[in-house]
Design a protein around this motif. Structure first.
Motif, PDB file in Angstrom:
ATOM      1  N   GLU A  99       0.826  -1.214   0.129  1.00  0.00           N
ATOM      2  CA  GLU A  99      -0.221  -0.121   0.117  1.00  0.00           C
ATOM      3  C   GLU A  99       0.802   1.357   0.082  1.00  0.00           C
ATOM      4  OE1 GLU A  99      -2.816   0.138   3.311  1.00  0.00           O
ATOM      5  OE2 GLU A  99      -1.009   0.827   4.700  1.00  0.00           O
ATOM      6  N   ARG A 109      -5.164   6.045   0.723  1.00  0.00           N
ATOM      7  CA  ARG A 109      -4.471   5.088   0.604  1.00  0.00           C
ATOM      8  C   ARG A 109      -4.591   4.225  -0.679  1.00  0.00           C
ATOM      9  NH1 ARG A 109      -5.099   0.393   5.058  1.00  0.00           N
ATOM     10  NH2 ARG A 109      -7.260   1.203   5.018  1.00  0.00           N
ATOM     11  N   THR A 127       0.206 -10.217   9.949  1.00  0.00           N
ATOM     12  CA  THR A 127      -0.238  -9.278   8.756  1.00  0.00           C
ATOM     13  C   THR A 127       0.786  -8.107   8.556  1.00  0.00           C
ATOM     14  OG1 THR A 127      -2.504  -9.679   8.908  1.00  0.00           O
ATOM     15  CG2 THR A 127      -2.022  -8.009   7.363  1.00  0.00           C
ATOM     16  N   ALA A 129       1.364  -4.662   6.210  1.00  0.00           N
ATOM     17  CA  ALA A 129       0.780  -3.809   5.202  1.00  0.00           C
ATOM     18  C   ALA A 129       2.378  -3.046   4.769  1.00  0.00           C
ATOM     19  CB  ALA A 129       0.038  -2.575   5.851  1.00  0.00           C
ATOM     20  N   THR A 139       1.142  -6.351  12.165  1.00  0.00           N
ATOM     21  CA  THR A 139       0.106  -6.847  13.303  1.00  0.00           C
ATOM     22  C   THR A 139       0.341  -8.194  13.529  1.00  0.00           C
ATOM     23  OG1 THR A 139      -1.418  -5.345  12.491  1.00  0.00           O
ATOM     24  CG2 THR A 139      -2.261  -6.848  13.928  1.00  0.00           C
ATOM     25  N   ALA A 144      -4.171  -8.707  11.152  1.00  0.00           N
ATOM     26  CA  ALA A 144      -5.172  -7.570  10.900  1.00  0.00           C
ATOM     27  C   ALA A 144      -6.047  -8.349  10.029  1.00  0.00           C
ATOM     28  CB  ALA A 144      -4.626  -6.433  10.348  1.00  0.00           C
ATOM     29  N   GLU A 147      -7.995  -5.994   7.360  1.00  0.00           N
ATOM     30  CA  GLU A 147      -7.280  -5.076   6.614  1.00  0.00           C
ATOM     31  C   GLU A 147      -7.267  -5.520   5.166  1.00  0.00           C
ATOM     32  OE1 GLU A 147      -6.703  -2.134   7.144  1.00  0.00           O
ATOM     33  OE2 GLU A 147      -7.356  -1.933   9.137  1.00  0.00           O
ATOM     34  N   PRO A 148      -7.258  -4.807   4.258  1.00  0.00           N
ATOM     35  CA  PRO A 148      -7.238  -3.344   4.314  1.00  0.00           C
ATOM     36  C   PRO A 148      -8.713  -2.970   4.192  1.00  0.00           C
ATOM     37  CG  PRO A 148      -6.600  -4.006   2.082  1.00  0.00           C
ATOM     38  CD  PRO A 148      -6.775  -5.334   2.775  1.00  0.00           C
ATOM     39  N   GLN A 149      -9.018  -1.870   4.952  1.00  0.00           N
ATOM     40  CA  GLN A 149     -10.349  -1.165   5.010  1.00  0.00           C
ATOM     41  C   GLN A 149     -10.263   0.048   5.476  1.00  0.00           C
ATOM     42  OE1 GLN A 149     -13.070  -2.670   8.185  1.00  0.00           O
ATOM     43  NE2 GLN A 149     -11.455  -2.838   9.640  1.00  0.00           N
ATOM     44  N   HIS A 151     -10.984   3.135   7.723  1.00  0.00           N
ATOM     45  CA  HIS A 151     -11.067   3.293   9.055  1.00  0.00           C
ATOM     46  C   HIS A 151     -12.114   4.083   9.527  1.00  0.00           C
ATOM     47  CE1 HIS A 151      -7.720   0.550   9.665  1.00  0.00           C
ATOM     48  NE2 HIS A 151      -7.002   1.285   8.561  1.00  0.00           N
TER      49      HIS A 151
END
Length: 353
Positions: A99, A109, A127, A129, A139, A144, A147-149, A151
Motif C-alpha cells: 500500500e 491509501r 499481517t 501492510a 500486526t 489484521a 485489513e485493508p479497509q 477506518h
C-alpha cells in the motif's frame, strides 16, 4: 434481550480477543456458527496446541501446515479462517499486501487491489501492510484479518492493480517496522525467501527450477501437478530444502479469463466444516483435491519434515483454505480428501522437465 446464539458468539470470539461477526438475532446462522469451530470444545494441553476431541481424527496420524505465507491474497471466507491446531487459532507466517499512503493528512491509501477484491476477511495470520520508503505496519497474531479497509469518515482507500505486481513486493527486501530494518528477522526473512516461489509459480518447470536455484539456495522442486480444465492451467508446486527436509507447497493465482468466473462467484458455502466460504474458491480447491494428480503430491507431503503453504493473489486464497482445512481435523469429506499421513522425513528426488 440478546439471543442465545449471539451470546454464544460473543463468548466464543471474546475468548480469542475478537468481536462476534454475527448480528444480534441471527438464529438462522446457528448451524453455520456451531460448525465454525472458534468456540473450542477441547482443552489446551499447555503447549499452545489443542487436544483432540473424541470425535476428531488422531492428531499424530496426519500432517499439518506449520506456516502460511501469502502475497496480495484475496479474502476467501466471510469469517476469518482459524488455525485449529493453535490455542490462539492463529497461523505462523505472514500475509503481506502493498500500500501507499498519501494526502496532506495521510488520509488516503492506495492498496493492492486483490486484497480488497472480494471484501472478505483473511485468515488469522500475522499481517504486514508493506510500504516502500517508510515504516510498514506489522500486526502480530491474530493479524489484521479485516485489513485493508476504510477506518473512519474522511479517509479514502483505493484499489491499485499495479501494486499487485512482484516488483512492489520487492519492498520486502528493505522492510522497516518501528524504525528498525527487519528483513533478516522472522517472519519477514521467510516471506522474502518464499516470495520467489509465489511469483515464479506461474512459469514453466524449467524456468521455475532455474530461478529457484538462484533465489533459494538449498531448495529444489520435488513435486509438480498441473490441474487443467480446458485452457485453464493451475500448477501446484512442492519444494524441499535438502538439509532440513522442510517443504513448501505453492498455489498460483488467476492465469486465465475462465478462472475469473470463480472469483465472481461469491456466494457462501460450507467447506471443510467452515461456513460462508467463497463458493468459487472452494470449488476450485475441491476440483484439485479430487484429481488423481493430488494423490501423487500427497504421497510426497508425507516425507516432509514440516510444511509451509505459499500463494499469490487467488493462490493466496487457496493457500488459506488449504491450510485451514488441513489443520481443522474435521471429519468432513473435504478434509478426508486433502489429508496425508505422516511418514519419516526423507529427501525427495527433484522433478525433471
Amino acid at each position: 434481550m440478546a439471543s442465545k446464539v449471539f451470546m454464544m458468539c460473543m463468548a466464543a470470539f471474546s475468548s480469542v480477543g475478537l468481536d462476534c461477526p454475527l448480528q444480534e438475532g441471527a438464529e438462522k446462522e446457528l448451524s453455520s456458527f456451531l460448525q465454525f469451530g472458534v468456540a473450542r470444545g477441547s482443552e489446551a494441553n499447555g503447549s499452545g496446541h489443542l487436544e483432540e476431541s473424541n470425535k476428531s481424527l488422531p492428531r499424530k496420524q496426519y500432517g499439518v501446515v506449520s506456516r502460511l505465507y501469502t502475497y496480495g491474497a484475496v479474502g476467501a471466507s466471510k469469517y476469518p479462517l482459524p488455525n485449529k491446531q493453535s490455542l490462539q487459532n492463529c497461523f505462523q507466517g505472514l500475509r503481506t499486501y502493498t500500500e501507499r499512503i498519501f494526502g496532506v493528512n495521510r488520509e488516503s491509501r492506495q492498496v493492492d487491489a486483490a486484497s480488497l477484491f472480494t471484501g472478505y476477511p483473511h485468515a488469522m495470520v500475522p499481517t504486514l501492510a508493506l510500504h516502500e520508503a517508510e515504516d510498514s505496519t506489522y500486526t502480530e497474531c491474530p493479524g489484521a484479518f479485516l485489513e485493508p479497509q476504510q477506518h473512519e469518515a474522511g479517509t479514502a482507500i483505493y484499489q491499485d492493480w499495479p501494486l499487485h505486481h512482484e516488483d512492489h513486493y520487492r519492498w520486502l527486501d528493505r522492510v522497516r517496522v518501528h524504525g528498525k530494518h527487519v528483513s533478516k528477522d522472522e517472519p519477514f526473512a521467510s516471506a522474502i525467501r518464499f516470495r520467489a516461489l509465489a511469483f515464479k509459480a506461474y512459469d514453466e518447470i524449467y524456468n521455475f527450477k532455474t530461478y529457484m536455484r538462484k533465489a533459494m539456495p538449498g531448495w529444489s522442486v520435488v513435486g509438480h501437478a498441473d490441474f487443467s480444465q480446458g485452457t485453464d492451467h493451475d500448477p501446484v508446486w512442492l519444494a524441499q530444502h535438502s538439509n532440513s527436509l522442510d517443504c513448501a507447497v505453492v498455489f498460483t493465482g488467476t492465469n486465465s479469463a475462465i478462472e475469473f468466473s470463480e472469483t465472481i462467484d461469491r456466494k457462501g458455502t460450507l467447506f471443510c466444516g467452515f461456513p460462508e466460504v467463497h463458493q468459487g474458491y472452494a470449488r476450485e480447491l475441491r476440483s484439485m483435491m479430487a484429481d488423481h494428480k493430488w494423490k501423487k503430491l500427497q504421497a510426497k507431503l508425507s516425507k516432509c519434515n514440516s510444511l509451509s503453504v505459499v500463494g499469490h493473489s487467488l493462490g493466496g486464497a487457496l493457500a488459506e483454505l488449504f491450510s485451514a482445512c488441513v489443520n481443522s481435523r474435521n471429519n468432513h469429506l473435504d478434509f478426508n480428501r486433502i489429508k496425508w499421513e505422516v511418514a519419516k522425513p526423507e529427501a525427495l528426488p527433484p522433478v525433471h522437465p
